[in-house]
Write a protein that holds these residues in place. Structure first.
Motif, PDB file in Angstrom:
ATOM      1  N   ALA A 171       0.835  -1.196   0.000  1.00  0.00           N
ATOM      2  CA  ALA A 171       0.000   0.000   0.000  1.00  0.00           C
ATOM      3  C   ALA A 171       0.873   1.251   0.000  1.00  0.00           C
ATOM      4  CB  ALA A 171      -0.906   0.011   1.231  1.00  0.00           C
ATOM      5  N   PRO A 172       0.604   2.216  -0.871  1.00  0.00           N
ATOM      6  CA  PRO A 172       1.372   3.463  -0.850  1.00  0.00           C
ATOM      7  C   PRO A 172       1.349   4.143   0.518  1.00  0.00           C
ATOM      8  CG  PRO A 172       0.005   3.362  -2.812  1.00  0.00           C
ATOM      9  CD  PRO A 172      -0.400   2.205  -1.940  1.00  0.00           C
ATOM     10  N   GLU A 173       0.237   4.009   1.217  1.00  0.00           N
ATOM     11  CA  GLU A 173       0.132   4.611   2.542  1.00  0.00           C
ATOM     12  C   GLU A 173       1.153   4.016   3.510  1.00  0.00           C
ATOM     13  OE1 GLU A 173      -3.790   5.036   0.436  1.00  0.00           O
ATOM     14  OE2 GLU A 173      -2.328   3.421   0.708  1.00  0.00           O
ATOM     15  N   ASP A 174       1.424   2.720   3.373  1.00  0.00           N
ATOM     16  CA  ASP A 174       2.439   2.077   4.218  1.00  0.00           C
ATOM     17  C   ASP A 174       3.829   2.575   3.867  1.00  0.00           C
ATOM     18  OD1 ASP A 174       0.357   0.663   5.314  1.00  0.00           O
ATOM     19  OD2 ASP A 174       1.022  -1.312   4.615  1.00  0.00           O
ATOM     20  N   VAL A 175       4.095   2.737   2.575  1.00  0.00           N
ATOM     21  CA  VAL A 175       5.390   3.257   2.136  1.00  0.00           C
ATOM     22  C   VAL A 175       5.593   4.664   2.680  1.00  0.00           C
ATOM     23  CG1 VAL A 175       6.817   3.859   0.138  1.00  0.00           C
ATOM     24  CG2 VAL A 175       5.335   1.832   0.060  1.00  0.00           C
ATOM     25  N   ALA A 176       4.556   5.470   2.642  1.00  0.00           N
ATOM     26  CA  ALA A 176       4.644   6.845   3.142  1.00  0.00           C
ATOM     27  C   ALA A 176       4.897   6.873   4.651  1.00  0.00           C
ATOM     28  CB  ALA A 176       3.362   7.602   2.812  1.00  0.00           C
ATOM     29  N   GLU A 177       4.190   6.042   5.406  1.00  0.00           N
ATOM     30  CA  GLU A 177       4.373   6.034   6.855  1.00  0.00           C
ATOM     31  C   GLU A 177       5.780   5.589   7.235  1.00  0.00           C
ATOM     32  OE1 GLU A 177       2.402   4.134  10.936  1.00  0.00           O
ATOM     33  OE2 GLU A 177       1.320   3.996   9.021  1.00  0.00           O
ATOM     34  N   VAL A 178       6.268   4.553   6.575  1.00  0.00           N
ATOM     35  CA  VAL A 178       7.626   4.084   6.857  1.00  0.00           C
ATOM     36  C   VAL A 178       8.639   5.160   6.495  1.00  0.00           C
ATOM     37  CG1 VAL A 178       9.409   2.469   6.120  1.00  0.00           C
ATOM     38  CG2 VAL A 178       7.134   1.625   6.704  1.00  0.00           C
ATOM     39  N   SER A 179       8.493   5.774   5.339  1.00  0.00           N
ATOM     40  CA  SER A 179       9.437   6.794   4.896  1.00  0.00           C
ATOM     41  C   SER A 179       9.477   7.965   5.857  1.00  0.00           C
ATOM     42  CB  SER A 179       9.068   7.274   3.486  1.00  0.00           C
ATOM     43  OG  SER A 179       9.130   6.216   2.554  1.00  0.00           O
ATOM     44  N   ALA A 180       8.318   8.353   6.370  1.00  0.00           N
ATOM     45  CA  ALA A 180       8.265   9.449   7.335  1.00  0.00           C
ATOM     46  C   ALA A 180       8.971   9.080   8.636  1.00  0.00           C
ATOM     47  CB  ALA A 180       6.807   9.832   7.608  1.00  0.00           C
ATOM     48  N   LEU A 181       8.835   7.823   9.054  1.00  0.00           N
ATOM     49  CA  LEU A 181       9.512   7.374  10.273  1.00  0.00           C
ATOM     50  C   LEU A 181      11.035   7.406  10.120  1.00  0.00           C
ATOM     51  CD1 LEU A 181       7.310   4.288  11.228  1.00  0.00           C
ATOM     52  CD2 LEU A 181       7.596   6.353  12.597  1.00  0.00           C
ATOM     53  N   LEU A 182      11.511   7.098   8.937  1.00  0.00           N
ATOM     54  CA  LEU A 182      12.947   7.014   8.703  1.00  0.00           C
ATOM     55  C   LEU A 182      13.603   8.386   8.566  1.00  0.00           C
ATOM     56  CD1 LEU A 182      12.923   4.220   5.944  1.00  0.00           C
ATOM     57  CD2 LEU A 182      13.279   3.912   8.402  1.00  0.00           C
ATOM     58  N   LEU A 183      12.852   9.354   8.103  1.00  0.00           N
ATOM     59  CA  LEU A 183      13.413  10.643   7.709  1.00  0.00           C
ATOM     60  C   LEU A 183      14.035  11.379   8.890  1.00  0.00           C
ATOM     61  CD1 LEU A 183      13.512  12.136   4.977  1.00  0.00           C
ATOM     62  CD2 LEU A 183      11.456  13.362   5.672  1.00  0.00           C
ATOM     63  N   GLY A 184      15.339  11.598   8.810  1.00  0.00           N
ATOM     64  CA  GLY A 184      16.037  12.346   9.841  1.00  0.00           C
ATOM     65  C   GLY A 184      16.415  11.554  11.078  1.00  0.00           C
ATOM     66  N   ASP A 185      16.168  10.253  11.081  1.00  0.00           N
ATOM     67  CA  ASP A 185      16.463   9.417  12.246  1.00  0.00           C
ATOM     68  C   ASP A 185      17.791   8.697  12.010  1.00  0.00           C
ATOM     69  OD1 ASP A 185      16.603   7.483  14.248  1.00  0.00           O
ATOM     70  OD2 ASP A 185      14.432   7.190  14.285  1.00  0.00           O
ATOM     71  N   SER A 186      18.809   9.045  12.769  1.00  0.00           N
ATOM     72  CA  SER A 186      20.146   8.474  12.552  1.00  0.00           C
ATOM     73  C   SER A 186      20.211   6.986  12.839  1.00  0.00           C
ATOM     74  CB  SER A 186      21.172   9.208  13.421  1.00  0.00           C
ATOM     75  OG  SER A 186      20.910   8.993  14.796  1.00  0.00           O
ATOM     76  N   GLY A 187      19.223   6.456  13.558  1.00  0.00           N
ATOM     77  CA  GLY A 187      19.184   5.023  13.817  1.00  0.00           C
ATOM     78  C   GLY A 187      18.963   4.203  12.556  1.00  0.00           C
ATOM     79  N   HIS A 188      18.561   4.886  11.473  1.00  0.00           N
ATOM     80  CA  HIS A 188      18.316   4.197  10.208  1.00  0.00           C
ATOM     81  C   HIS A 188      19.320   4.590   9.133  1.00  0.00           C
ATOM     82  CE1 HIS A 188      14.564   2.574  11.757  1.00  0.00           C
ATOM     83  NE2 HIS A 188      14.239   3.785  12.174  1.00  0.00           N
ATOM     84  N   HIS A 189      20.354   5.318   9.508  1.00  0.00           N
ATOM     85  CA  HIS A 189      21.377   5.684   8.532  1.00  0.00           C
ATOM     86  C   HIS A 189      22.063   4.443   7.975  1.00  0.00           C
ATOM     87  CE1 HIS A 189      22.116  10.112  10.002  1.00  0.00           C
ATOM     88  NE2 HIS A 189      20.886   9.904   9.553  1.00  0.00           N
ATOM     89  N   PHE A 190      22.352   4.490   6.679  1.00  0.00           N
ATOM     90  CA  PHE A 190      23.122   3.451   5.986  1.00  0.00           C
ATOM     91  C   PHE A 190      22.428   2.090   6.035  1.00  0.00           C
ATOM     92  CE2 PHE A 190      26.131   6.487   8.012  1.00  0.00           C
ATOM     93  CZ  PHE A 190      26.444   7.197   6.861  1.00  0.00           C
TER      94      PHE A 190
END
Length: 286
Positions: A171-190
């Motif tokens: 679902a595009p909505e799931d992709v959007a929610e995940v992407s928003a969670l990742l944005l700017g969070d250094s725990g998900h870098h690399f």
């Protein structure tokens, strides 16, 4: 883990994912949406919209300057200079984090079509930029089923190449929610995240689900490769049509059937199923 970014830029304001991300971000971030054209886009309270010329990296620098994190989506594999300009501008603007909307196909060693090779090149360019990165690699969007709406309304029919081949669409909505969670969070870098729905479904099975939702049977009609290529060519270049045909052949071989639990691990809730997604968009099929 660092605190969330205070200013985020979302490219692709006229696409599917960036507008869906907005509601997940505005409570804790200043949000800028960018697009390549001045065509009307949905307006969101408190969100700035900037029109950029992707052919001129200087235009992008101005849009990205001051951004702690940027969500990058480009959609034209025949214009790789847009991708080069985006990364060059991000470096000059001293962006702190790039989240790139890529594709799950980049993980398939047998995939060498135009679109997949373009996405691989984009990932490699970002990884070489020196900017912390995160790759979002979704399977096909459930919203592709909206292309069946005219046939459903007019003939109670859907049309697909290899209608019994399966795809773990998301679902595009799931992709959007995940992407928003990742944005700017250094725990998900690399890190890279492959996103799928909870089930691998064929076009035939999706059509059955839509028929149940609408209360009438639908017929999923098989297209020949020649018919499918002609349909693709009405919307895309010949090279893009060839790439889509190659992608369908890989799906027939089972390359797109694997599911992941990534959406649930990151959001804390199950990934959206196709029937659930379709019910939320029922009016677009009626």
């Amino acid at each position: 883990m660092t605190a969330p970014a205070s200013h985020v830029v979302l490219t692709g304001a006229t696409g599917q994912i960036a507008p869906l991300m907005v509601r997940h971000l505005t409570d804790h971030h200043r949000v800028t949406l960018t697009s390549r054209t001045s065509a009307p886009v949905a307006r969101h309270p408190g969100v700035r919209h900037v029109t950029c010329d992707y052919d001129a990296y200087e235009s992008l620098v101005g849009a990205l300057r001051g951004a702690d994190a940027v969500f990058v989506v480009t959609n034209d594999p025949t214009r790789p200079e847009h991708d080069r300009n985006m990364v060059r501008a991000a470096v000059e603007a001293r962006v702190g984090h790039i989240v790139k909307l890529s594709a799950a196909a980049v993980l398939d060693n047998a995939a060498h079509d135009l679109v997949t090779e373009w996405q691989r090149s984009n990932e490699e360019r970002i990884k070489a930029s020196g900017i912390p990165w995160t790759m979002v690699q979704p399977r096909s969007f459930m919203s592709h089923a909206l292309g069946w709406a005219p046939g459903i309304r007019g003939h109670d029919s859907t049309y697909a190449l290899y209608p019994h081949s399966r795809n773990a669409c998301v679902a595009p909505e799931d992709v959007a929610e995940v992407s928003a969670l990742l944005l700017g969070d250094s725990g998900h870098h690399f890190r890279s995240y492959e996103l799928t729905g909870p089930q691998s479904l064929s076009a035939h099975e999706q059509s059955e689900a839509l028929g149940e939702l609408l209360g009438r049977p639908l017929v999923c009609r098989a297209l020949s490769p020649e018919e499918a290529h002609l349909r693709y060519s009405r919307r895309y270049s010949a090279s893009m049509a060839d790439a889509l045909l190659a992608s369908a052949v890989r799906q027939l071989a089972g390359a797109k059937a694997r599911t992941t639990d990534t959406v649930e691990r990151l959001t804390g809730r199950p990934a959206t199923g196709f029937a659930q997604w379709a019910a939320c968009h029922r009016d677009r099929f009626e």
